[in-house]
Design a protein around this motif. Sequence first.
Motif, PDB file in Angstrom:
ATOM      1  N   ALA A   8     -12.468  -1.646   7.213  1.00  0.00           N
ATOM      2  CA  ALA A   8     -11.713  -0.496   6.722  1.00  0.00           C
ATOM      3  C   ALA A   8     -11.482   0.537   7.815  1.00  0.00           C
ATOM      4  O   ALA A   8     -12.303   0.712   8.722  1.00  0.00           O
ATOM      5  CB  ALA A   8     -12.458   0.154   5.553  1.00  0.00           C
ATOM      6  N   THR A   9     -10.369   1.226   7.716  1.00  0.00           N
ATOM      7  CA  THR A   9     -10.093   2.374   8.564  1.00  0.00           C
ATOM      8  C   THR A   9     -10.881   3.577   8.013  1.00  0.00           C
ATOM      9  O   THR A   9     -11.378   3.532   6.881  1.00  0.00           O
ATOM     10  CB  THR A   9      -8.602   2.695   8.554  1.00  0.00           C
ATOM     11  OG1 THR A   9      -8.214   3.062   7.206  1.00  0.00           O
ATOM     12  CG2 THR A   9      -7.780   1.502   9.000  1.00  0.00           C
ATOM     13  N   PRO A  10     -11.019   4.646   8.793  1.00  0.00           N
ATOM     14  CA  PRO A  10     -11.684   5.849   8.254  1.00  0.00           C
ATOM     15  C   PRO A  10     -11.037   6.338   6.955  1.00  0.00           C
ATOM     16  O   PRO A  10     -11.747   6.747   6.020  1.00  0.00           O
ATOM     17  CB  PRO A  10     -11.526   6.872   9.386  1.00  0.00           C
ATOM     18  CG  PRO A  10     -11.468   6.039  10.625  1.00  0.00           C
ATOM     19  CD  PRO A  10     -10.721   4.795  10.225  1.00  0.00           C
ATOM     20  N   LEU A  11      -9.716   6.280   6.877  1.00  0.00           N
ATOM     21  CA  LEU A  11      -9.032   6.685   5.651  1.00  0.00           C
ATOM     22  C   LEU A  11      -9.362   5.731   4.509  1.00  0.00           C
ATOM     23  O   LEU A  11      -9.525   6.152   3.351  1.00  0.00           O
ATOM     24  CB  LEU A  11      -7.521   6.725   5.883  1.00  0.00           C
ATOM     25  CG  LEU A  11      -6.666   7.248   4.721  1.00  0.00           C
ATOM     26  CD1 LEU A  11      -7.074   8.666   4.362  1.00  0.00           C
ATOM     27  CD2 LEU A  11      -5.187   7.192   5.072  1.00  0.00           C
ATOM     28  N   GLY A  12      -9.490   4.440   4.809  1.00  0.00           N
ATOM     29  CA  GLY A  12      -9.860   3.470   3.791  1.00  0.00           C
ATOM     30  C   GLY A  12     -11.262   3.721   3.260  1.00  0.00           C
ATOM     31  O   GLY A  12     -11.505   3.636   2.049  1.00  0.00           O
ATOM     32  N   ARG A  64     -12.331  -3.253  -2.851  1.00  0.00           N
ATOM     33  CA  ARG A  64     -12.379  -4.452  -2.001  1.00  0.00           C
ATOM     34  C   ARG A  64     -11.221  -4.439  -0.997  1.00  0.00           C
ATOM     35  O   ARG A  64     -11.411  -4.710   0.187  1.00  0.00           O
ATOM     36  CB  ARG A  64     -12.339  -5.698  -2.882  1.00  0.00           C
ATOM     37  CG  ARG A  64     -12.513  -7.009  -2.096  1.00  0.00           C
ATOM     38  CD  ARG A  64     -12.546  -8.186  -3.052  1.00  0.00           C
ATOM     39  NE  ARG A  64     -13.779  -8.196  -3.833  1.00  0.00           N
ATOM     40  CZ  ARG A  64     -13.838  -8.389  -5.141  1.00  0.00           C
ATOM     41  NH1 ARG A  64     -12.729  -8.570  -5.842  1.00  0.00           N
ATOM     42  NH2 ARG A  64     -15.002  -8.389  -5.766  1.00  0.00           N
ATOM     43  N   GLY A  65     -10.025  -4.114  -1.472  1.00  0.00           N
ATOM     44  CA  GLY A  65      -8.878  -4.070  -0.584  1.00  0.00           C
ATOM     45  C   GLY A  65      -9.009  -2.983   0.468  1.00  0.00           C
ATOM     46  O   GLY A  65      -8.687  -3.186   1.640  1.00  0.00           O
ATOM     47  N   ASN A 101      -0.533  -0.414  -6.291  1.00  0.00           N
ATOM     48  CA  ASN A 101      -0.788   0.735  -7.161  1.00  0.00           C
ATOM     49  C   ASN A 101      -2.124   0.630  -7.876  1.00  0.00           C
ATOM     50  O   ASN A 101      -2.419   1.421  -8.775  1.00  0.00           O
ATOM     51  CB  ASN A 101       0.335   0.873  -8.192  1.00  0.00           C
ATOM     52  CG  ASN A 101       0.374  -0.303  -9.159  1.00  0.00           C
ATOM     53  OD1 ASN A 101      -0.210  -1.362  -8.900  1.00  0.00           O
ATOM     54  ND2 ASN A 101       1.074  -0.139 -10.266  1.00  0.00           N
ATOM     55  N   THR A 102      -2.949  -0.347  -7.478  1.00  0.00           N
ATOM     56  CA  THR A 102      -4.234  -0.551  -8.156  1.00  0.00           C
ATOM     57  C   THR A 102      -5.127   0.686  -8.107  1.00  0.00           C
ATOM     58  O   THR A 102      -5.772   1.012  -9.117  1.00  0.00           O
ATOM     59  CB  THR A 102      -4.975  -1.765  -7.555  1.00  0.00           C
ATOM     60  OG1 THR A 102      -4.094  -2.891  -7.548  1.00  0.00           O
ATOM     61  CG2 THR A 102      -6.204  -2.105  -8.368  1.00  0.00           C
ATOM     62  N   PRO A 103      -5.233   1.419  -6.973  1.00  0.00           N
ATOM     63  CA  PRO A 103      -6.075   2.625  -6.981  1.00  0.00           C
ATOM     64  C   PRO A 103      -5.631   3.664  -8.008  1.00  0.00           C
ATOM     65  O   PRO A 103      -6.486   4.344  -8.603  1.00  0.00           O
ATOM     66  CB  PRO A 103      -5.928   3.164  -5.548  1.00  0.00           C
ATOM     67  CG  PRO A 103      -5.588   1.966  -4.728  1.00  0.00           C
ATOM     68  CD  PRO A 103      -4.723   1.127  -5.620  1.00  0.00           C
TER      69      PRO A 103
END
Length: 247
Positions: A128-132, A208-209, A218-220
């Motif tokens: 993951a990125t920091p934003l992730g 997970r993504g 749009n899952t989040p």
Amino acid sequence: MSDALTMTGRGLRLGRRNVDAVITSMMLPIMLMLVFVYLFGGAIDTGTLYVTYVVPGVLILCSGFGSAGTAVGVSEDMKGGIIDRFRSLDIGGTPILAGHVGASIARNLVATALVLGAAFAIGFRPTATPLGWLAALGLLVAFITAISWLSAALGLLTRTPEAAGGITFLMMFLPYPSSAFVPIETMPGWLHGFAEHQPVTPLIESMRGLLLDQPVGNTPWIALAWCAGIMATGIAASGTLFRLRTR
């Protein structure tokens, strides 16, 4: 706000007196993760390392275990008579319940850190990125807050701490018929509809993504909508039940 922070501190101090329950709620998810990874993971094809697949589900399961303490704590307060003393000090129901929820969030964040530490030790390698990471943590905190308020309502609904602990089993059960531990397509066909459209699945798929730096669509937003609905229900129900129980 001051009363709520004071009640949060009280909730954390009460947790120190019930060390066995706190340790169980923190260690049991780690034990389950080890069981799934080392006993069942080799037989489950997820297209990636099983520990990578299973960690988001374990984090959600950990939140369910941690929220059970909220229901028990609220029920113990209602049964023990401390609420009358709080009311004589002009402390309203909202700060009392918010204190239990705040303590639950703090305990769950500590448990989350422990689970992630154990996951890294056995091979979890997110990309993951920091934003992730920030987005995944935000979703997890939203879910913890939502189910903690719902647990507070369940604690008011039940008459004994034992019953409060038992009824929260329903929340701990939700990750199992979801994509937490196995892909939904491997489940019986009649279970697919429930597994795909229950609150936990979009949350797990989003986390997970995000942790694997994969598209989430749009899952989040679906997960946040579920969290908002659960939290609104929990706040409304707990407020109503508190008034009924303290009349």
